[in-house]
Design a protein around this motif. Structure first.
Motif, PDB file in Angstrom:
ATOM      1  N   ASN A 188     -58.061  67.967-100.857  1.00  0.00           N
ATOM      2  CA  ASN A 188     -58.676  69.540-101.379  1.00  0.00           C
ATOM      3  C   ASN A 188     -57.499  70.432-101.020  1.00  0.00           C
ATOM      4  O   ASN A 188     -58.158  71.153-102.342  1.00  0.00           O
ATOM      5  CB  ASN A 188     -60.149  70.236 -99.747  1.00  0.00           C
ATOM      6  N   ARG A 189     -56.541  70.812-100.303  1.00  0.00           N
ATOM      7  CA  ARG A 189     -55.577  71.964 -99.944  1.00  0.00           C
ATOM      8  C   ARG A 189     -54.407  71.781-100.967  1.00  0.00           C
ATOM      9  O   ARG A 189     -54.070  72.537-102.327  1.00  0.00           O
ATOM     10  CB  ARG A 189     -55.007  72.003 -99.041  1.00  0.00           C
ATOM     11  N   PHE A 190     -53.851  70.419-101.352  1.00  0.00           N
ATOM     12  CA  PHE A 190     -52.803  69.714-102.169  1.00  0.00           C
ATOM     13  C   PHE A 190     -53.171  68.850-103.388  1.00  0.00           C
ATOM     14  O   PHE A 190     -53.551  67.732-103.543  1.00  0.00           O
ATOM     15  CB  PHE A 190     -52.137  69.222-101.950  1.00  0.00           C
ATOM     16  N   CYS A 221     -46.881  68.204 -97.772  1.00  0.00           N
ATOM     17  CA  CYS A 221     -47.476  68.437 -98.089  1.00  0.00           C
ATOM     18  C   CYS A 221     -48.891  68.886 -96.514  1.00  0.00           C
ATOM     19  O   CYS A 221     -49.401  69.767 -96.413  1.00  0.00           O
ATOM     20  CB  CYS A 221     -49.030  67.817 -98.834  1.00  0.00           C
ATOM     21  N   HIS A 274     -48.917  72.363 -94.773  1.00  0.00           N
ATOM     22  CA  HIS A 274     -51.001  72.323 -93.842  1.00  0.00           C
ATOM     23  C   HIS A 274     -50.467  72.672 -92.907  1.00  0.00           C
ATOM     24  O   HIS A 274     -51.128  73.560 -92.613  1.00  0.00           O
ATOM     25  CB  HIS A 274     -51.304  71.407 -94.160  1.00  0.00           C
ATOM     26  N   ASP A 321     -58.206  80.483 -91.750  1.00  0.00           N
ATOM     27  CA  ASP A 321     -57.568  80.156 -92.796  1.00  0.00           C
ATOM     28  C   ASP A 321     -58.806  79.203 -93.631  1.00  0.00           C
ATOM     29  O   ASP A 321     -59.705  78.291 -92.967  1.00  0.00           O
ATOM     30  CB  ASP A 321     -56.733  78.978 -93.454  1.00  0.00           C
ATOM     31  N   LEU A 326     -60.366  75.769 -95.938  1.00  0.00           N
ATOM     32  CA  LEU A 326     -60.212  74.629 -95.409  1.00  0.00           C
ATOM     33  C   LEU A 326     -59.790  74.335 -94.250  1.00  0.00           C
ATOM     34  O   LEU A 326     -60.253  73.474 -93.501  1.00  0.00           O
ATOM     35  CB  LEU A 326     -58.334  73.592 -96.043  1.00  0.00           C
TER      36      LEU A 326
END
Length: 119
Positions: free
Chosen positions: A50-52, A73, A77, A87, A89
């Motif tokens: 979802n983030r990368f 990654c 994170h 954050d 996420l």
């Protein structure tokens, strides 16, 4: 595959199969732990994807580079989690099929270590 430890066949494996029933032997305990770990790993990779977005596309890099990308990654994170604990996420509700209750280790072998205690 070398280095891969598969679950025991013919023994309960999925987390929902263990709900409300005690562990009977070391094979069931191993399968429960492996299933639980697999669930956590899949959830973690879902969060990273979802983030990368680079982790969601078909890789065009050699395998060692793909490993480096995943590690990078993960490091980024974790850094974001330290710098910005608010954050979005990090604070998403993630549903994991896991039984948080204690499971009795009523097996045939007293040498099996019970890791089900909540810390």
């Amino acid at each position: 595959m070398p280095g891969f430890i598969s679950p025991y066949r013919g023994v309960r494996y999925h987390l929902n199969e263990h709900m409300g029933t005690p562990i009977n032997n070391r094979s069931e305990l191993f399968n429960l732990r492996q299933s639980s770990l697999r669930s956590k790993i899949e959830s973690t990779f879902g969060l990273l994807k979802n983030r990368f977005k680079i982790l969601t596309v078909k890789p065009h890099y050699p395998f060692p580079t793909q490993v480096d990308i995943a590690l990078t990654c993960t490091i980024l994170h974790n850094y974001i989690a330290i710098v910005d604990p608010d954050d979005d996420l990090l604070n998403e509700d993630i549903t994991i099929d896991d039984d948080d209750g204690e499971i009795a280790n009523e097996g045939e072998d007293d040498n099996v270590v019970d890791f089900t205690q909540n810390i």
